[in-house]
Motif scaffolding. Sequence first.
Motif, PDB file in Angstrom:
ATOM      1  N   THR A   1      -7.109  -3.234   2.452  1.00  0.00           N
ATOM      2  CA  THR A   1      -7.809  -1.869   2.511  1.00  0.00           C
ATOM      3  C   THR A   1      -7.388  -1.031   2.698  1.00  0.00           C
ATOM      4  OG1 THR A   1      -9.613  -3.384   4.700  1.00  0.00           O
ATOM      5  CG2 THR A   1      -9.372  -1.170   4.364  1.00  0.00           C
ATOM      6  N   ILE A   2      -7.797  -0.047   2.180  1.00  0.00           N
ATOM      7  CA  ILE A   2      -6.638   1.542   1.912  1.00  0.00           C
ATOM      8  C   ILE A   2      -7.954   2.596   1.818  1.00  0.00           C
ATOM      9  CG2 ILE A   2      -8.110   1.242  -1.198  1.00  0.00           C
ATOM     10  CD1 ILE A   2      -5.252   2.538  -1.504  1.00  0.00           C
ATOM     11  N   GLU A   3      -7.633   3.733   2.490  1.00  0.00           N
ATOM     12  CA  GLU A   3      -8.257   5.020   2.465  1.00  0.00           C
ATOM     13  C   GLU A   3      -8.416   5.674   0.827  1.00  0.00           C
ATOM     14  OE1 GLU A   3      -7.673   9.462   3.469  1.00  0.00           O
ATOM     15  OE2 GLU A   3      -6.463   8.167   4.031  1.00  0.00           O
TER      16      GLU A   3
ATOM     17  N   LEU B   1      -5.904  -2.762  -7.393  1.00  0.00           N
ATOM     18  CA  LEU B   1      -5.624  -2.218  -6.293  1.00  0.00           C
ATOM     19  C   LEU B   1      -4.691  -0.562  -7.554  1.00  0.00           C
ATOM     20  CD1 LEU B   1      -5.037  -1.040  -3.597  1.00  0.00           C
ATOM     21  CD2 LEU B   1      -2.578  -1.218  -3.404  1.00  0.00           C
TER      22      LEU B   1
ATOM     23  N   SER C   1      -0.366   5.194  -1.006  1.00  0.00           N
ATOM     24  CA  SER C   1      -1.153   6.031   0.225  1.00  0.00           C
ATOM     25  C   SER C   1      -3.042   5.639  -0.028  1.00  0.00           C
ATOM     26  CB  SER C   1      -0.801   6.932   1.032  1.00  0.00           C
ATOM     27  OG  SER C   1      -0.981   8.639   0.051  1.00  0.00           O
ATOM     28  N   THR C   2      -3.871   6.065  -1.204  1.00  0.00           N
ATOM     29  CA  THR C   2      -5.273   6.063  -1.628  1.00  0.00           C
ATOM     30  C   THR C   2      -5.368   5.543  -2.705  1.00  0.00           C
ATOM     31  OG1 THR C   2      -5.158   8.175  -2.169  1.00  0.00           O
ATOM     32  CG2 THR C   2      -4.788   8.458   0.322  1.00  0.00           C
TER      33      THR C   2
ATOM     34  N   CYS D   1      -9.904  -0.319  -3.594  1.00  0.00           N
ATOM     35  CA  CYS D   1      -9.475  -2.226  -4.047  1.00  0.00           C
ATOM     36  C   CYS D   1     -10.600  -2.064  -5.135  1.00  0.00           C
ATOM     37  CB  CYS D   1      -9.155  -2.172  -3.435  1.00  0.00           C
ATOM     38  SG  CYS D   1      -8.563  -4.210  -3.058  1.00  0.00           S
TER      39      CYS D   1
ATOM     40  N   SER E   1      -4.833   3.827  -7.998  1.00  0.00           N
ATOM     41  CA  SER E   1      -4.255   5.210  -7.418  1.00  0.00           C
ATOM     42  C   SER E   1      -4.063   5.611  -8.117  1.00  0.00           C
ATOM     43  CB  SER E   1      -3.409   4.844  -6.232  1.00  0.00           C
ATOM     44  OG  SER E   1      -3.294   6.437  -5.653  1.00  0.00           O
TER      45      SER E   1
ATOM     46  N   LEU F   1       0.695  -1.497   0.167  1.00  0.00           N
ATOM     47  CA  LEU F   1      -0.837  -0.088   0.108  1.00  0.00           C
ATOM     48  C   LEU F   1       0.815   1.045   0.396  1.00  0.00           C
ATOM     49  CD1 LEU F   1      -2.701  -1.107   2.441  1.00  0.00           C
ATOM     50  CD2 LEU F   1      -2.558  -1.294   0.014  1.00  0.00           C
TER      51      LEU F   1
END
Length: 205
Positions: A180-182, A142, A96-97, A100, A144, A18
């Motif tokens: 789980t990710i912000e 994932l 970092s954000t 998923c 971003s 992450l």
Amino acid sequence: MKKVAVCFLCIVLLAWTLSGCGGGANEKPVIYLYPEEEMEVTVKLDFDGTLTSTYPAYEDGWTMTAQPDGTLTDESGREYYCLFWEGESQTVYDFSTGYCVAGEDTAAFLEGALEQQGLTEREANEFIVYWLPRMEGNAYNLVSFQNEAYTDSAVLTIDPAPDTLIRVFMAWKPLSTAVTIEEQELKPVERNGFTVVEWGGTEVR
């Protein structure tokens, strides 16, 4: 230089998964130019890495006659619908954000995320048909969308300057298990006046 490989084997590596990862290929960034009236436009790219492919040939930049519908014409009269480049760099991408996303939900997710960031349906379609075959078969992805990490490493100088500049760059990793990710906050973009759009991405393994 090579794509970074991520080994998602145990909980000890989850935090690393992450976090930001660097190095890899910036794949298929394409640039569209939409002036309000026909005009000559010069685009220069200051890339913190090595260009591996460009079309038309980049040389010392691209100078094109651009039409409001996005049609580009070079000095020889040859037409294009976009400017294309790829390259390799050691840029560290920020995870970092993000999101998923189940592989089977990738198309619907991208449709919504790209629309929110200002891409037209045609631009989003071209984005999705390039990336979907590599993403939808994974258990999860994932994802971003990069901001400064990308724009600082691939600086565009456009003359005349556009009224609206949209740059969408997706970093993503295939996952075998959900994490789980912000959730990333995507800022809506309104297109006004002379608009330049770029999209691209990188798979971080």
